[in-house]
Design a protein around this motif. Structure first.
Motif, PDB file in Angstrom:
ATOM      1  N   GLU A 229      18.303 -36.621 -51.074  1.00 50.55           N
ATOM      2  CA  GLU A 229      17.903 -36.918 -52.442  1.00 50.55           C
ATOM      3  C   GLU A 229      17.886 -35.623 -53.246  1.00 50.55           C
ATOM      4  O   GLU A 229      17.178 -34.673 -52.908  1.00 50.55           O
ATOM      5  CB  GLU A 229      16.523 -37.575 -52.466  1.00 50.55           C
ATOM      6  CG  GLU A 229      16.197 -38.163 -53.811  1.00 50.55           C
ATOM      7  CD  GLU A 229      14.997 -39.084 -53.766  1.00 50.55           C
ATOM      8  OE1 GLU A 229      14.269 -39.098 -54.754  1.00 50.55           O
ATOM      9  OE2 GLU A 229      14.810 -39.763 -52.743  1.00 50.55           O
ATOM     10  N   GLU A 230      18.707 -35.574 -54.280  1.00 48.48           N
ATOM     11  CA  GLU A 230      18.801 -34.410 -55.147  1.00 48.48           C
ATOM     12  C   GLU A 230      18.591 -34.850 -56.589  1.00 48.48           C
ATOM     13  O   GLU A 230      19.289 -35.729 -57.082  1.00 48.48           O
ATOM     14  CB  GLU A 230      20.178 -33.749 -55.025  1.00 48.48           C
ATOM     15  CG  GLU A 230      20.441 -33.130 -53.688  1.00 48.48           C
ATOM     16  CD  GLU A 230      21.832 -32.504 -53.614  1.00 48.48           C
ATOM     17  OE1 GLU A 230      22.650 -32.699 -54.538  1.00 48.48           O
ATOM     18  OE2 GLU A 230      22.099 -31.847 -52.604  1.00 48.48           O
ATOM     19  N   LYS A 231      17.627 -34.254 -57.240  1.00 54.43           N
ATOM     20  CA  LYS A 231      17.327 -34.554 -58.636  1.00 54.43           C
ATOM     21  C   LYS A 231      17.119 -36.052 -58.858  1.00 54.43           C
ATOM     22  O   LYS A 231      17.598 -36.639 -59.824  1.00 54.43           O
ATOM     23  CB  LYS A 231      18.433 -34.042 -59.552  1.00 54.43           C
ATOM     24  CG  LYS A 231      18.627 -32.541 -59.485  1.00 54.43           C
ATOM     25  CD  LYS A 231      19.725 -32.099 -60.413  1.00 54.43           C
ATOM     26  CE  LYS A 231      19.988 -30.608 -60.257  1.00 54.43           C
ATOM     27  NZ  LYS A 231      21.112 -30.151 -61.059  1.00 54.43           N
ATOM     28  N   GLY A 232      16.447 -36.691 -57.925  1.00 55.93           N
ATOM     29  CA  GLY A 232      16.143 -38.111 -58.046  1.00 55.93           C
ATOM     30  C   GLY A 232      17.297 -39.036 -57.698  1.00 55.93           C
ATOM     31  O   GLY A 232      17.163 -40.253 -57.822  1.00 55.93           O
ATOM     32  N   ARG A 233      18.420 -38.501 -57.240  1.00 54.96           N
ATOM     33  CA  ARG A 233      19.579 -39.320 -56.871  1.00 54.96           C
ATOM     34  C   ARG A 233      19.887 -39.120 -55.401  1.00 54.96           C
ATOM     35  O   ARG A 233      19.749 -38.024 -54.864  1.00 54.96           O
ATOM     36  CB  ARG A 233      20.802 -38.908 -57.691  1.00 54.96           C
ATOM     37  CG  ARG A 233      20.674 -39.235 -59.158  1.00 54.96           C
ATOM     38  CD  ARG A 233      21.857 -38.767 -59.959  1.00 54.96           C
ATOM     39  NE  ARG A 233      23.129 -39.093 -59.324  1.00 54.96           N
ATOM     40  CZ  ARG A 233      24.290 -38.609 -59.708  1.00 54.96           C
ATOM     41  NH1 ARG A 233      24.356 -37.767 -60.710  1.00 54.96           N
ATOM     42  NH2 ARG A 233      25.391 -38.936 -59.102  1.00 54.96           N
ATOM     43  N   LYS A 234      20.312 -40.192 -54.763  1.00 55.63           N
ATOM     44  CA  LYS A 234      20.719 -40.084 -53.357  1.00 55.63           C
ATOM     45  C   LYS A 234      22.174 -39.661 -53.300  1.00 55.63           C
ATOM     46  O   LYS A 234      23.041 -40.280 -53.905  1.00 55.63           O
ATOM     47  CB  LYS A 234      20.530 -41.416 -52.644  1.00 55.63           C
ATOM     48  CG  LYS A 234      19.078 -41.789 -52.483  1.00 55.63           C
ATOM     49  CD  LYS A 234      18.935 -43.084 -51.717  1.00 55.63           C
ATOM     50  CE  LYS A 234      17.472 -43.437 -51.555  1.00 55.63           C
ATOM     51  NZ  LYS A 234      17.287 -44.705 -50.869  1.00 55.63           N
TER      52      LYS A 234
END
Length: 105
Positions: free
Chosen positions: A35-40
Motif C-alpha cells: 500500500e503506497e499513498k493509500g493505493r494498493k
C-alpha cells in the motif's frame, strides 16, 4: 530479488496488465501487494539475472524432452495431420458423389 510494478512488467513482456495480475493471483508469478499513498500497488518479484538465466536453461532443457501426456510431440502431430488429410479426402469424395447424383437427376 528485484521488484518492479505489474505495469512495468506488462510493458517489458508486451502483455496486458490484466494478464500479469491474473498470473500473480494464480501464483505463476511471485508478487507482493504494497500500500503506497493509500493505493494498493502490485509488485512482481524478479530473481537476479544469473539465477533466472540458469532456470531458463533448465526449463528449456525440460521442455525439449517429450513428456507423457504433455508437451510437444512432432511425430504424433504429424500422424494426426495425415489422418485428418485422409479423412478430408474421403469426405470430399462423398460430397462430390452426392453432388453428381443430385445434378444428374
Amino acid at each position: 530479488m528485484k521488484k518492479i510494478t505489474a505495469r512495468d512488467y506488462a510493458r517489458e513482456h508486451r502483455i496486458s496488465l490484466f494478464e500479469v495480475i491474473q498470473k500473480a493471483n494464480r501464483k505463476e508469478l511471485l508478487s507482493e501487494i504494497v500500500e503506497e499513498k493509500g493505493r494498493k500497488v502490485t509488485y512482481i518479484l524478479l530473481e537476479e539475472e544469473g539465477k533466472s538465466s540458469k532456470e531458463k536453461n533448465q526449463q528449456t532443457k525440460k521442455s525439449d524432452t517429450p513428456q507423457e501426456g504433455k508437451g510437444f510431440d512432432e511425430t504424433r502431430l504429424y500422424k494426426q495431420l495425415e489422418s485428418m488429410k485422409e479423412e478430408i479426402r474421403a469426405l470430399r469424395k462423398i460430397i462430390e458423389k452426392c453432388c453428381e447424383e443430385r445434378g444428374g437427376k
